[in-house]
Motif scaffolding. Structure first.
Motif, PDB file in Angstrom:
ATOM      1  N   MET A 195       5.778  50.286  -2.285  1.00 29.91           N
ATOM      2  CA  MET A 195       6.427  49.375  -2.821  1.00 29.91           C
ATOM      3  C   MET A 195       7.258  50.476  -3.582  1.00 29.91           C
ATOM      4  SD  MET A 195       5.490  45.352  -3.910  1.00 29.91           S
ATOM      5  CE  MET A 195       4.030  45.544  -5.241  1.00 29.91           C
TER       6      MET A 195
ATOM      7  N   ASN B 243      10.186  49.279  -7.224  1.00 35.76           N
ATOM      8  CA  ASN B 243      10.683  48.132  -7.552  1.00 35.76           C
ATOM      9  C   ASN B 243      11.965  48.751  -8.404  1.00 35.76           C
ATOM     10  OD1 ASN B 243      10.098  45.406  -6.413  1.00 35.76           O
ATOM     11  ND2 ASN B 243       8.205  45.735  -8.102  1.00 35.76           N
TER      12      ASN B 243
ATOM     13  N   THR C 187      13.321  40.229   4.366  1.00 38.10           N
ATOM     14  CA  THR C 187      13.618  41.291   4.026  1.00 38.10           C
ATOM     15  C   THR C 187      15.519  40.701   3.918  1.00 38.10           C
ATOM     16  OG1 THR C 187      14.232  42.879   2.885  1.00 38.10           O
ATOM     17  CG2 THR C 187      13.731  42.758   5.562  1.00 38.10           C
TER      18      THR C 187
ATOM     19  N   ASP D 282      13.204  45.309  -4.457  1.00 41.43           N
ATOM     20  CA  ASP D 282      11.713  45.467  -4.243  1.00 41.43           C
ATOM     21  C   ASP D 282      12.222  46.722  -2.936  1.00 41.43           C
ATOM     22  OD1 ASP D 282       9.499  46.251  -2.957  1.00 41.43           O
ATOM     23  OD2 ASP D 282       8.981  43.944  -3.042  1.00 41.43           O
TER      24      ASP D 282
ATOM     25  N   ARG E 112      10.973  50.213   0.217  1.00 44.25           N
ATOM     26  CA  ARG E 112       9.907  50.472   0.868  1.00 44.25           C
ATOM     27  C   ARG E 112      10.697  50.993   1.880  1.00 44.25           C
ATOM     28  NH1 ARG E 112       5.339  45.822   0.971  1.00 44.25           N
ATOM     29  NH2 ARG E 112       6.309  44.322  -0.992  1.00 44.25           N
TER      30      ARG E 112
END
Length: 166
Positions: free
Chosen positions: A1, A3, A65, A107, A109
């Motif tokens: 992850m 940011n 999400t 965030d 991924r």
């Protein structure tokens, strides 16, 4: 992850407090940008749109999400989750100093956001207190005349950056 903090700046003439119409955490404000796959480096063909109001369940585990997208080149899934509470309006003082103002934290991924696109739905206040609502920045600038302050107001030289933060 990882940011990524979206930060913006612009040249503000007789204006201050540039921000999304409903504030920095406006649930209806659309963020448009391209996504770069973290695995193969492929850049999405079109801009991706995310808003705080739109969320989807995660495919594995609990939680939600704001975006799940599959890379068209390598087939890998990635997610983008917005984290409100980090943004603040771009003030005239910050603009004049050449600094950036944080807008939204993402965030990410499996993807990296790149190439933020300014669109409509902004609000800005003149230095005499007149509010200009629903400002469209898709053309790269905004110019108007403030009757109350009897002066021209303008937003130009818009810039945005995504910075990695912890």
């Amino acid at each position: 992850m990882v940011n990524y903090l979206l930060q913006i700046t612009a040249d503000l003439e007789n204006l201050t407090d540039l921000q999304p119409q409903g504030g920095c955490d406006d649930p209806n404000f659309s963020y448009l940008f391209k996504l770069k796959c973290g695995r193969c480096g492929e850049l999405s063909q079109k801009e991706t749109c995310v808003t705080l109001n739109d969320s989807v369940p995660l495919p594995v585990g609990k939680g939600t999400t704001h975006l799940i997208q599959k890379c068209k080149f390598c087939g890998r899934d990635g997610t983008v989750t917005m984290v409100p509470g980090r943004g603040r309006p771009l003030s005239q003082e910050t603009s004049q100093s050449g600094k950036f103002s944080p807008l939204m934290l993402f965030d990410c991924r499996g993807y990296e956001p790149v190439g933020y696109v300014f669109c409509g739905g902004w609000k800005v206040v003149s230095t005499d207190g007149t509010t200009f609502d629903d400002v469209d920045l898709s053309g790269g600038e905004f110019a108007e005349y403030c009757e109350k302050g009897e002066c021209p107001v303008m937003i130009s030289n818009l810039r945005a950056t995504f910075d990695v933060v912890k």
